[in-house]
Design an enzyme around this catalytic site. Structure first.
Site, PDB file in Angstrom:
ATOM      1  N   LYS A 214      14.258  39.846  29.955  1.00 16.01           N
ATOM      2  CA  LYS A 214      14.678  40.924  29.054  1.00 16.01           C
ATOM      3  C   LYS A 214      16.160  41.237  29.253  1.00 16.01           C
ATOM      4  O   LYS A 214      16.908  41.433  28.293  1.00 16.01           O
ATOM      5  CB  LYS A 214      13.821  42.173  29.290  1.00 16.01           C
ATOM      6  CG  LYS A 214      12.401  42.018  28.758  1.00 16.01           C
ATOM      7  CD  LYS A 214      11.449  43.128  29.177  1.00 16.01           C
ATOM      8  CE  LYS A 214      10.023  42.753  28.758  1.00 16.01           C
ATOM      9  NZ  LYS A 214       9.004  43.751  29.033  1.00 16.01           N
TER      10      LYS A 214
ATOM     11  N   GLN B 122       7.623  48.473  32.728  1.00 16.38           N
ATOM     12  CA  GLN B 122       6.935  47.173  32.778  1.00 16.38           C
ATOM     13  C   GLN B 122       5.524  47.359  33.328  1.00 16.38           C
ATOM     14  O   GLN B 122       5.319  48.025  34.342  1.00 16.38           O
ATOM     15  CB  GLN B 122       7.748  46.209  33.653  1.00 16.38           C
ATOM     16  CG  GLN B 122       7.279  44.778  33.617  1.00 16.38           C
ATOM     17  CD  GLN B 122       7.424  44.110  32.238  1.00 16.38           C
ATOM     18  OE1 GLN B 122       8.319  44.436  31.466  1.00 16.38           O
ATOM     19  NE2 GLN B 122       6.542  43.190  31.931  1.00 16.38           N
TER      20      GLN B 122
ATOM     21  N   ASP C 106       8.602  49.532  23.219  1.00 16.97           N
ATOM     22  CA  ASP C 106       7.395  48.708  23.386  1.00 16.97           C
ATOM     23  C   ASP C 106       6.345  49.070  22.328  1.00 16.97           C
ATOM     24  O   ASP C 106       5.405  48.315  22.106  1.00 16.97           O
ATOM     25  CB  ASP C 106       6.762  48.965  24.765  1.00 16.97           C
ATOM     26  CG  ASP C 106       7.062  47.858  25.770  1.00 16.97           C
ATOM     27  OD1 ASP C 106       7.360  46.724  25.346  1.00 16.97           O
ATOM     28  OD2 ASP C 106       6.993  48.145  26.978  1.00 16.97           O
TER      29      ASP C 106
HETATM   30  N1  GUN Z   1       3.549  43.474  30.633  1.00 13.60           N
HETATM   31  C1  GUN Z   1       3.179  42.376  29.921  1.00 13.60           C
HETATM   32  N2  GUN Z   1       3.671  42.433  28.679  1.00 13.60           N
HETATM   33  C2  GUN Z   1       4.359  43.585  28.585  1.00 13.60           C
HETATM   34  C3  GUN Z   1       5.097  44.200  27.528  1.00 13.60           C
HETATM   35  O1  GUN Z   1       5.216  43.699  26.398  1.00 13.60           O
HETATM   36  N3  GUN Z   1       5.669  45.394  27.847  1.00 13.60           N
HETATM   37  C4  GUN Z   1       5.532  45.976  29.053  1.00 13.60           C
HETATM   38  N4  GUN Z   1       6.121  47.160  29.247  1.00 13.60           N
HETATM   39  N5  GUN Z   1       4.853  45.443  30.045  1.00 13.60           N
HETATM   40  C5  GUN Z   1       4.270  44.248  29.805  1.00 13.60           C
END
Ligand code: GUN
Length: 285
Positions: free
Chosen positions: A53, A97, A120
């Site tokens: 990211k 996350q 998200d």
């Molecule tokens: N863990 C796995 N995929 C994601 C996601 O798209 N966002 C977040 N915040 N955590 C994750």
């Protein structure tokens, strides 16, 4: 006949290039988009995702802040940090996350993120808005899934769509987005009795289980669009999806690879959402 490959690499590069262009325009107008990512503990998959990211942000000209907290962080401590970033006007997008350690209630933390920074699309408010079709942040993986389906040129309306998996992050929202585009949607899960038969009825098959090889070649309808959301490790240690790719690609009309598929689109969609969050902060004309 073998299926055409829907390349996450190619599509994600296009989406990111467009996002980078929007970032340039925003910066020229005095707004530098900024994404804050909070990670708790050292889950290896999360570490890789968070790194990815930050790299995407850099490529798009988006500022990123990674806040890495120890595994034993309490819910109260985490909520304090979320609150601080929620109030920081320089931060446009904010995500935590997942997964979080067991002592923390995931949804309580997610719902502490202001909906306007929830890039998200996981807060109850954004999920609710998505359900009723109001403007919201679409969750990144399902949004990426839809973009990959659209790239094949098929019309979703009236198609039989089968989503295997019912997680809050992927399965449920992917089914809703397909429904929003007028597909006839079936959601399958661990208690589904006739999985193979249902999958074989799908013009659009989305596999989001998280277990390798759940979808075998004989479960794919000839000509179907197959979207593989799974990211698993094979016995050889290599990344693989939920779909038996070799067998399915001999039957499907179009299919996404793993790696190089949905994962890259998830990341690209986060950049799109972060740009959207920053646009909100442009001075009103
Ligand atoms: N863990 C796995 N995929 C994601 C996601 O798209 N966002 C977040 N915040 N955590 C994750």
């Amino acid at each position: 006949m073998s299926a055409s490959v829907i390349s996450g690499k190619v599509l994600a590069a296009q989406v990111k290039q467009e996002a980078a262009q929007r970032v340039k325009e925003l910066r020229a107008q005095g707004v530098t988009p900024c994404l804050a990512v909070i990670m708790v503990g050292d889950n290896p998959a999360s570490t890789a995702y968070v790194k990815g990211k930050a790299k995407d942000c850099e490529e798009c000209g988006i500022e990123s802040r990674v806040i890495h907290l120890p595994q034993q962080t309490t819910q109260e401590e985490l909520l304090d940090i979320v609150d601080e970033l929620a109030r920081d006007a320089a931060v446009h997008g904010l995500l935590v996350q997942l997964p979080l350690p067991a002592q923390i209630d995931d949804q309580a933390v997610i719902n502490a993120i202001p909906p306007e920074k929830d890039v998200d699309g996981f807060t109850a408010e954004n999920v609710g808005r998505m359900v009723i079709g109001e403007d919201c942040y679409l969750p990144c993986t399902p949004a990426g899934v839809m973009a990959m389906i659209h790239s094949t040129g098929i019309s979703v309306a009236g198609k039989q769509a089968v989503v295997v998996g019912r997680s809050n992050i992927v399965g449920k929202p992917a089914a809703l987005l397909l429904l929003r585009e007028h597909a006839t949607v079936t959601i399958c899960h661990s208690k589904t009795k006739n999985l193979a038969e249902l999958c074989r009825s799908a013009d659009i098959l989305v596999a989001a289980v998280g277990r390798k090889g759940v979808i075998t070649g004989d479960m794919v309808k000839p000509g179907a669009v197959v979207i593989d959301v799974g990211i698993n490790r094979g016995d050889d240690g290599k990344l693989c999806g939920d779909v038996d790719y070799a067998a399915a690609s001999a039957v499907a009309g179009a299919i996404t690879p793993v790696p190089g598929g949905v994962g890259l689109m998830t990341r690209a969609m986060l950049m799109v959402n972060t740009v959207k969050a920053a646009v909100r902060c442009l001075p009103k004309a």
